[in-house]
Design an enzyme around this catalytic site. Structure first.
Site, PDB file in Angstrom:
ATOM      1  CG  ASP A   1      45.582  31.284  37.747  1.00 17.31           C
ATOM      2  OD1 ASP A   1      44.808  32.049  38.609  1.00 17.31           O
ATOM      3  OD2 ASP A   1      46.308  31.993  37.163  1.00 17.31           O
TER       4      ASP A   1
ATOM      5  CG  HIS B   1      39.613  23.580  32.144  1.00 19.23           C
ATOM      6  ND1 HIS B   1      39.902  22.384  32.906  1.00 19.23           N
ATOM      7  CD2 HIS B   1      38.933  24.377  32.909  1.00 19.23           C
ATOM      8  CE1 HIS B   1      39.450  22.706  34.017  1.00 19.23           C
ATOM      9  NE2 HIS B   1      38.665  23.751  34.094  1.00 19.23           N
TER      10      HIS B   1
ATOM     11  CG  ASP C   1      41.827  35.013  36.188  1.00 17.48           C
ATOM     12  OD1 ASP C   1      40.773  35.076  35.570  1.00 17.48           O
ATOM     13  OD2 ASP C   1      42.688  35.755  36.060  1.00 17.48           O
TER      14      ASP C   1
ATOM     15  CE1 TYR D   1      43.582  33.867  33.514  1.00 18.67           C
ATOM     16  CE2 TYR D   1      44.577  31.643  34.186  1.00 18.67           C
ATOM     17  CZ  TYR D   1      44.234  33.053  34.434  1.00 18.67           C
ATOM     18  OH  TYR D   1      44.986  33.584  35.436  1.00 18.67           O
TER      19      TYR D   1
ATOM     20  CD  GLU E   1      48.823  34.701  42.960  1.00 16.57           C
ATOM     21  OE1 GLU E   1      48.807  35.384  43.603  1.00 16.57           O
ATOM     22  OE2 GLU E   1      49.542  33.717  42.358  1.00 16.57           O
TER      23      GLU E   1
ATOM     24  CD  GLU F   1      40.343  37.737  38.503  1.00 19.79           C
ATOM     25  OE1 GLU F   1      39.143  37.750  38.112  1.00 19.79           O
ATOM     26  OE2 GLU F   1      40.685  36.589  38.295  1.00 19.79           O
TER      27      GLU F   1
ATOM     28  NE  ARG G   1      48.981  35.571  34.317  1.00 20.00           N
ATOM     29  CZ  ARG G   1      48.138  36.813  34.565  1.00 20.00           C
ATOM     30  NH1 ARG G   1      47.075  36.701  34.620  1.00 20.00           N
ATOM     31  NH2 ARG G   1      48.659  37.864  34.421  1.00 20.00           N
TER      32      ARG G   1
END
Length: 831
Positions: free
Chosen positions: A84, A329, A82, A284, A86, A9, A286
């Site tokens: 998550d 994770h 990603d 990551y 989103e 993205e 978030r």
């Protein structure tokens, strides 16, 4: 053509991943979501099971066409957004819009952009997780329903252009309620007692009385009891203690700590963390998890042992409040613990170092302390002074890092070291003070403490904190405070050498600099929503919605059922409020005008907070805008009355009327058609004609031509983008290469000619008689321009081939329609 197409993205993420994959892989970016709900309509079919209407924005159409072409030529398409919800929705939209099939499409996830993580992901592909997709859809649809149905109610009942949102409105409520607590708070004074004592060995230390006195008289009376008295050590306690390190960073704890230690805003923290993640330097960013992988634990231990020794290492596994599928994770950590100080730009370097230290400290041993408590008795009274000391016996994790504290938490005074003493030892008192102190109201929220509160209440998730805060500020519901505080005087009594003396001291109080302060419109909107939409603004309800999203993400709840249960309750409330609720303006009646006897009130007007003399039916009512630092909720009658003295007529200069007034940007002097801002600290109520003329002359000098070129004036000024020249209607930026205060004729010619050449290079086509031209714009686009009307062309349009009639048609379509007024009917004659 490469056999594999990898779609991520972010361009920065694509660039990093490309380094780890061979020539058989082509990495492309989707630049976020390629499809979303339309911006100018609800985009949700409520009657058809809340079916979302996703569209590809015109800005993304060329990109989608490109990705479709690449996907058709590739043997395997890897969706690598990603991990998550989103990110899962981005992969789903890509699969839908590109027409991908499960036959040659694979979904991969990784929580760090490293070679091993990418290779492991490719070795373990999976399918799109539709539970995560549905959780993202549920949040998007519910928030759209709330925003698109509540906002029009606010337009009708308060003011056009307002907006409401499920999380943003609750955040505003927290800030407003805190402000009301502060306004209602009445400080209470008390006197606190401290004394300075000296041991037999000549060492001094401070001790305090664990009791306060309500008046100066009581405090003075106590001090008198200490004149010519003997002091000694009554009790001495020494106890071992320990401090343990904080867990590795989650999104919210990183935001809080970066605010405390680096003074970063929440948005800035997330932007910098995103760059570190995309560069492959951290995991990551978030996440709600405080877990570390086995590899990370091993790497941290090796780094600790190598730098500080085996005794400093303690492997720890942390557990946090689980958020189901939303939890990533791992906690936020460096991808390589051996890399302590990579070469980075300033902000990235600071944040990386903070993450590295926190991760390392989380796997280090406890700090071993010895805490000492001393009690001091007096021969003149029964009260005891106490002192606490702390000695670090083993630093442990403190060698690397100590977590910060929020300013809204009352911090205990730091314990220092105490000198050696024994029970019964006589102490000499050097002086005792009784200091007047005032109880403090609750602190206003900072960005970090607001995030902490939202997390405590279970409202929002890692991805929502930064956009929520930026939204409430951009909407004008909340602003960052700018008040430094005001001076408050207090008294101190000092007993020294058997004599009591009084001192007058002062302190700064009431600072709101950088804190979240609600505006008048924020308070009015909040009060309206709390009154009429109690459930939506309820903290428990908002937290329950987040739990519903978590259950959808784990497959334990149907997202459309959740939408229906919400909407069946929400929609009737909206209809009822829209039909029956009264308009809200935050109106306060302050009293009656001494001159006319008419009521003086303050309320929200079309252009912001205002004072008014006369009621709504009064044809001769008068208005005055509130000053920037005034509020509807706190302005006094006297302050409101003072506003009607503006504008002040100061006199006439060069045949033009000069007056002082206050506008949306603060106090100013008006001279003819020119508006000249007063300097900071100057008041429109106090400025006199001499000062106004001084400002006018300075403005005239600044606006005067500094040269002529091609028989046209050249002027200069300083704007939001820095210093500039103005010539022939063109604004020309002046960079640091030039001495702006001492521009030569050659400098001016060079700048103008460079700008003219730039304009020529921008021009693609021109029809001078029609006043239409086509120019190059940013990002490879083009604009058709006529006067103030600008039409942005799609990226795939060849601007050089557009004909005049096409350009005119596009301009006509863009031009605002002229409003036609219906002819007024002739009034009936009175009989």
């Amino acid at each position: 053509m490469p056999k594999n197409l990898v779609i991520v993205e972010s361009p920065a993420k694509a660039k990093t991943i490309e380094k780890f994959l061979g020539k058989d892989f082509q990495v492309e970016s989707s630049f976020g979501h390629i499809a979303d709900l339309p911006s100018k309509e609800l985009g949700v079919d409520v009657e058809n099971d809340f079916q979302p209407k996703y569209i590809v924005d015109k800005d993304k159409k060329a990109l989608v066409t490109k990705l479709k072409g690449l996907a058709k030529k590739a043997e395997t398409i890897w969706l690598a957004s990603d991990e998550d919800r989103e990110g899962e929705a981005i992969s789903w939209h890509l699969a839908e819009e590109l027409g991908l099939t499960s036959k040659n499409t694979k979904r991969i996830v990784f929580n760090s952009i490293t070679k091993s993580a990418i290779q492991k992901a490719i070795e373990n592909p999976r399918e799109i997780n539709y539970n995560l997709v549905n959780a993202q859809q549920a949040r998007r649809v519910l928030d759209r329903l709330v925003g698109y149905q509540l906002s029009p109610v606010l337009w009708k009942k308060i003011k056009p252009g307002l907006s409401a949102g499920r999380v943003q409105s609750v955040a505003v409520r927290l800030i407003v309620e805190r402000e009301r607590e502060i306004e209602a708070f009445t400080p209470e004074a008390s006197y606190r007692i401290k004394g300075m004592f000296k041991t037999k060995g000549g060492k001094t230390f401070e001790a305090k009385l664990n009791k306060t006195f309500g008046s100066k008289e009581d405090a003075a009376s106590f001090l008198k009891q200490n004149i010519s008295t003997d002091f000694s050590v009554a009790k001495l306690d020494k106890k071992p203690a320990k401090k343990s390190p904080a867990a590795p960073f989650t999104t919210s704890t990183l935001q809080q700590e970066a605010s405390r230690k680096l003074y970063f805003s929440v948005g800035r923290t997330m932007q910098v963390a995103q760059r570190l993640y995309e560069a492959g330097l951290i995991t990551y960013m978030r996440t709600d998890s405080v877990n570390l992988s086995k590899e990370a634990l091993t790497a941290a231990k090796e780094a600790i042992v190598a730098n500080y020794g085996e005794s400093y290492s303690t492997v720890r596994n942390y557990t946090g409040k689980s958020k189901g599928a939303q939890e990533a994770h791992e906690a936020i950590r460096p991808t390589d613990m051996k890399l302590q100080s990579p070469s980075l730009e300033r902000d990235q370097s600071k944040l990386y170092e903070l993450i590295w230290k926190r991760t390392l400290a989380s796997q280090m041993s406890d700090a071993q302390l010895e805490r000492t408590n001393v009690r001091i008795s007096s021969s003149g009274h029964q009260e005891e002074f106490t002192a606490n000391g702390e000695v670090i016996k083993f630093e442990g994790f403190l060698k690397v890092y100590l977590e910060g504290t929020d300013d809204e938490e009352t911090a205990e005074e730091q314990d220092g070291m105490l000198p050696a003493m024994v029970v019964g030892e006589a102490l000499k008192n050097q002086y005792i003070t009784a200091t007047e102190r005032f109880s403090r109201p609750p602190y206003r929220y900072s960005e970090a403490s607001l995030v902490k509160k939202l997390e405590e209440l279970g409202i929002g998730r890692p991805s929502t904190y930064a956009p929520t805060i930026s939204t409430v500020i951009n909407r004008g519901y909340v602003e960052k405070g700018t008040i430094e505080g005001s001076e408050r005087k207090y008294a101190q009594l000092v007993l020294e050498d058997g004599e009591i003396k009084e001192k007058g001291l002062s302190e700064m109080v009431g600072s709101d600099k950088g804190k979240m302060v609600p505006t008048d419109i924020g308070m009015i909107v909040n009060d309206f929503l709390v009154t009429h939409f109690t459930k939506i603004l309820d903290y428990n309800f908002t937290a329950k919605v987040e739990e519903d999203f978590d259950e959808i993400a784990t497959g334990d709840e149907d997202w459309k059922k959740v939408m229906k249960a919400f909407y069946d309750d929400f929609n009737p409330t909206v209809q009822d409020v829209e039909a029956n609720a009264e308009r809200a303006s935050g109106e306060r009646i302050l009293g009656n005008d001494p001159a006319s006897g008419k009521p003086i009130l303050v309320r929200l007007g079309k252009f912001g907070p205002m004072a008014q003399i006369g009621d709504a039916e009064d044809d001769e009512k008068r208005f005055a805008s509130l000053l920037p630092d005034q509020s509807i909720t706190t302005i006094t009658f006297e302050e409101a009355l003072e506003l009607f003295k503006l504008p002040r007529k100061l006199g006439v200069y060069e045949g033009e009327e000069v007056e002082a007034n206050v506008g949306r940007y603060g106090p100013y002097v008006k001279f003819g058609k020119k508006f000249i801002s007063l300097d900071k600290g100057e008041s429109a109520f106090e400025v006199e004609m001499d000062r106004a003329i001084e400002l006018i002359k300075a403005k005239q000098k600044a606006d005067a031509p500094i040269a002529h070129y091609e028989d046209k004036e050249v002027t200069k000024g300083v704007g939001r983008f820095g210093p500039f020249l103005k010539w022939n209607g063109m604004f020309i930026n002046v960079n640091k290469k030039y001495d702006f205060d001492n521009l030569t004729k050659d400098d001016i010619v060079e700048l103008i000619e460079a700008k003219k050449q730039k304009e020529i290079e921008k021009l693609v086509q021109e029809w001078p008689e029609e006043g239409i031209r086509i120019e190059k714009a940013r990002w490879g686009r083009h604009n058709i321009i006529k006067g103030k009307v600008k039409v942005e062309l799609s990226k795939d349009v060849d601007a050089s081939k557009i004909a005049l009639d096409e350009a005119q048609a596009l301009i006509e379509k863009k031009m605002p329609k002229k409003k036609t007024r219906a002819k007024a009917k002739p009034k009936a004659k009175k009989s």
